[in-house]
Design an enzyme around this catalytic site. Structure first.
Site, PDB file in Angstrom:
ATOM      1  CE  LYS A  15      -1.911  -0.899   3.987  1.00 44.34           C
ATOM      2  NZ  LYS A  15      -1.321  -2.182   4.369  1.00 44.34           N
ATOM      3  NE  ARG A  90      -3.943  -0.847   9.406  1.00 45.15           N
ATOM      4  CZ  ARG A  90      -2.810  -0.398   8.879  1.00 45.15           C
ATOM      5  NH1 ARG A  90      -2.813   0.640   8.085  1.00 45.15           N
ATOM      6  NH2 ARG A  90      -1.685  -1.003   9.125  1.00 45.15           N
ATOM      7  NE  ARG A 126       8.182  -2.864   6.372  1.00 46.20           N
ATOM      8  CZ  ARG A 126       6.897  -2.529   6.300  1.00 46.20           C
ATOM      9  NH1 ARG A 126       6.478  -1.711   5.351  1.00 46.20           N
ATOM     10  NH2 ARG A 126       6.029  -3.023   7.135  1.00 46.20           N
ATOM     11  NE  ARG A 132       7.463  -0.767   9.868  1.00 46.22           N
ATOM     12  CZ  ARG A 132       6.419  -0.558   9.106  1.00 46.22           C
ATOM     13  NH1 ARG A 132       6.551   0.106   7.970  1.00 46.22           N
ATOM     14  NH2 ARG A 132       5.230  -1.003   9.460  1.00 46.22           N
ATOM     15  NE  ARG A 143       2.351  -4.963  10.979  1.00 50.44           N
ATOM     16  CZ  ARG A 143       3.358  -4.753  10.142  1.00 50.44           C
ATOM     17  NH1 ARG A 143       4.514  -5.362  10.320  1.00 50.44           N
ATOM     18  NH2 ARG A 143       3.212  -3.931   9.139  1.00 50.44           N
TER      19      ARG A 143
HETATM   20  P1  B4P Z   1       4.661  -1.418   2.152  1.00 51.03           P
HETATM   21  O1  B4P Z   1       4.257  -0.691   0.915  1.00 51.03           O
HETATM   22  O2  B4P Z   1       5.472  -0.655   3.153  1.00 51.03           O
HETATM   23  O3  B4P Z   1       3.472  -2.097   2.926  1.00 51.03           O
HETATM   24  P2  B4P Z   1       2.200  -1.505   3.608  1.00 51.03           P
HETATM   25  O4  B4P Z   1       1.145  -2.441   3.162  1.00 51.03           O
HETATM   26  O5  B4P Z   1       2.010  -0.061   3.322  1.00 51.03           O
HETATM   27  O6  B4P Z   1       2.618  -1.510   5.149  1.00 51.03           O
HETATM   28  P3  B4P Z   1       2.045  -1.834   6.544  1.00 51.03           P
HETATM   29  O7  B4P Z   1       0.624  -2.266   6.513  1.00 51.03           O
HETATM   30  O8  B4P Z   1       3.066  -2.779   7.069  1.00 51.03           O
HETATM   31  O9  B4P Z   1       2.193  -0.552   7.418  1.00 51.03           O
HETATM   32  P4  B4P Z   1       1.379   0.707   7.953  1.00 51.03           P
HETATM   33  O10 B4P Z   1       2.402   1.768   7.924  1.00 51.03           O
HETATM   34  O11 B4P Z   1       0.103   0.969   7.224  1.00 51.03           O
HETATM   35  O12 B4P Z   1       5.429  -2.687   1.648  1.00 51.03           O
HETATM   36  C1  B4P Z   1       6.005  -3.615   2.551  1.00 51.03           C
HETATM   37  C2  B4P Z   1       7.363  -4.069   2.055  1.00 51.03           C
HETATM   38  O13 B4P Z   1       7.234  -4.753   0.805  1.00 51.03           O
HETATM   39  C3  B4P Z   1       8.331  -2.910   1.790  1.00 51.03           C
HETATM   40  O14 B4P Z   1       9.592  -3.271   2.247  1.00 51.03           O
HETATM   41  C4  B4P Z   1       8.324  -2.754   0.287  1.00 51.03           C
HETATM   42  O15 B4P Z   1       9.569  -2.275  -0.221  1.00 51.03           O
HETATM   43  C5  B4P Z   1       8.067  -4.171  -0.195  1.00 51.03           C
HETATM   44  N1  B4P Z   1       7.315  -4.228  -1.439  1.00 51.03           N
HETATM   45  C6  B4P Z   1       6.293  -3.404  -1.800  1.00 51.03           C
HETATM   46  N2  B4P Z   1       5.822  -3.761  -3.025  1.00 51.03           N
HETATM   47  C7  B4P Z   1       6.559  -4.862  -3.412  1.00 51.03           C
HETATM   48  C8  B4P Z   1       6.556  -5.697  -4.581  1.00 51.03           C
HETATM   49  N3  B4P Z   1       5.689  -5.496  -5.593  1.00 51.03           N
HETATM   50  N4  B4P Z   1       7.426  -6.708  -4.616  1.00 51.03           N
HETATM   51  C9  B4P Z   1       8.289  -6.932  -3.610  1.00 51.03           C
HETATM   52  N5  B4P Z   1       8.368  -6.180  -2.492  1.00 51.03           N
HETATM   53  C10 B4P Z   1       7.515  -5.149  -2.399  1.00 51.03           C
HETATM   54  O16 B4P Z   1       0.980   0.341   9.468  1.00 51.03           O
HETATM   55  C11 B4P Z   1       1.918   0.053  10.504  1.00 51.03           C
HETATM   56  C12 B4P Z   1       1.249   0.065  11.889  1.00 51.03           C
HETATM   57  O17 B4P Z   1       0.756   1.411  12.192  1.00 51.03           O
HETATM   58  C13 B4P Z   1       0.003  -0.809  12.083  1.00 51.03           C
HETATM   59  O18 B4P Z   1       0.335  -2.157  12.389  1.00 51.03           O
HETATM   60  C14 B4P Z   1      -0.717  -0.090  13.262  1.00 51.03           C
HETATM   61  O19 B4P Z   1      -0.149  -0.409  14.498  1.00 51.03           O
HETATM   62  C15 B4P Z   1      -0.450   1.374  12.974  1.00 51.03           C
HETATM   63  N6  B4P Z   1      -1.540   2.010  12.193  1.00 51.03           N
HETATM   64  C16 B4P Z   1      -1.414   2.543  10.934  1.00 51.03           C
HETATM   65  N7  B4P Z   1      -2.596   3.047  10.524  1.00 51.03           N
HETATM   66  C17 B4P Z   1      -3.477   2.834  11.524  1.00 51.03           C
HETATM   67  C18 B4P Z   1      -4.867   3.115  11.694  1.00 51.03           C
HETATM   68  N8  B4P Z   1      -5.585   3.725  10.731  1.00 51.03           N
HETATM   69  N9  B4P Z   1      -5.474   2.748  12.845  1.00 51.03           N
HETATM   70  C19 B4P Z   1      -4.787   2.155  13.822  1.00 51.03           C
HETATM   71  N10 B4P Z   1      -3.472   1.853  13.737  1.00 51.03           N
HETATM   72  C20 B4P Z   1      -2.811   2.185  12.601  1.00 51.03           C
END
Ligand code: B4P
Length: 184
Positions: A15, A90, A126, A132, A143
């Site tokens: 995302k 979320r 990652r 992290r 998660r």
């Molecule tokens: P990302 O792009 O970083 O993944 P994400 O889905 O955005 O991240 P996530 O859900 O973990 O985190 P968030 O910050 O929202 O990609 C992950 C990895 O994969 C990266 O290393 C990237 O380089 C790699 N990658 C991406 N695309 C790829 C591809 N095509 N091929 C290979 N590799 C690839 O949330 C973190 C925490 O914050 C939550 O657990 C919660 O505690 C809190 N939080 C955030 N929003 C919240 C909310 N609204 N309410 C309550 N808590 C919240």
């Protein structure tokens, strides 16, 4: 035309990666609650101190805190002409907390789909790259549980606005699918 897009998907679905690329392409702000919360933790703010242990455990931060920071962010000038919301809402409580003007304006909900093994592999990588606190295997599983219990019901909540995009493959290939999904 103002674009207001939500990104949904399990942790590690990409995302944040795709939302950053799309926000640049559409010239709208990329609003990521995960980034905002991690910045608060890194800066040692009052908010950061309150959320640090919750995030490290893989749980969701309380709805009132997250809704408050998103409300403030959406009031900023740069959000008037559109935005990408990444990682928010979320759960259904957060979705219902968005005010009516925002709900009416949401055009598209992009759901990135990636299988569990791929998500775990990406997040462990990652963890090696960025260290992290929430990217070790036990916390990643937690998660995922939280995602399926709390966030996945939003797919039904947003119904016809949801477009599924296959998130497996190279980052540029996934981005091409995202762009195609928005164009059709
Ligand atoms: P990302 O792009 O970083 O993944 P994400 O889905 O955005 O991240 P996530 O859900 O973990 O985190 P968030 O910050 O929202 O990609 C992950 C990895 O994969 C990266 O290393 C990237 O380089 C790699 N990658 C991406 N695309 C790829 C591809 N095509 N091929 C290979 N590799 C690839 O949330 C973190 C925490 O914050 C939550 O657990 C919660 O505690 C809190 N939080 C955030 N929003 C919240 C909310 N609204 N309410 C309550 N808590 C919240």
């Amino acid at each position: 035309m103002a674009r207001r897009i939500l990104f949904l998907g399990p942790p590690g679905a990409g995302k944040g990666t795709q939302a950053a690329m799309l926000a640049r392409a559409l010239k709208v702000p990329h609003i990521s609650t995960g980034v905002m919360l991690r910045e608060a933790v890194a800066a040692g703010t009052e908010l950061g101190k309150r959320v640090e242990s919750v995030m490290a455990a893989g749980d969701l931060v309380s709805d009132d805190l997250v809704v408050a920071i998103v409300d403030v962010r959406l009031e900023e000038d740069d959000a008037r002409c559109g935005y990408l919301l990444d990682g928010f809402p979320r759960n259904v409580v957060q979705a219902n907390a968005l005010n009516d003007a925002v709900v009416d304006a949401i055009g598209t909900v992009l759901l990135l789909k990636v299988d569990t093994d791929e998500m775990v592999t990406r997040l462990l990588k990652r963890s090696d790259d960025e260290g992290r606190a929430d990217d070790n295997e036990e916390i990643i599983r937690r998660r995922l549980e939280v995602y399926y219990a709390e966030t996945a019901p939003l797919v039904e909540h947003y119904g016809d606005a949801v477009i599924e995009v296959d998130g497996v493959g190279g980052i540029e290939d996934v981005f091409a699918r995202v762009a195609l999904a928005l164009a059709t």
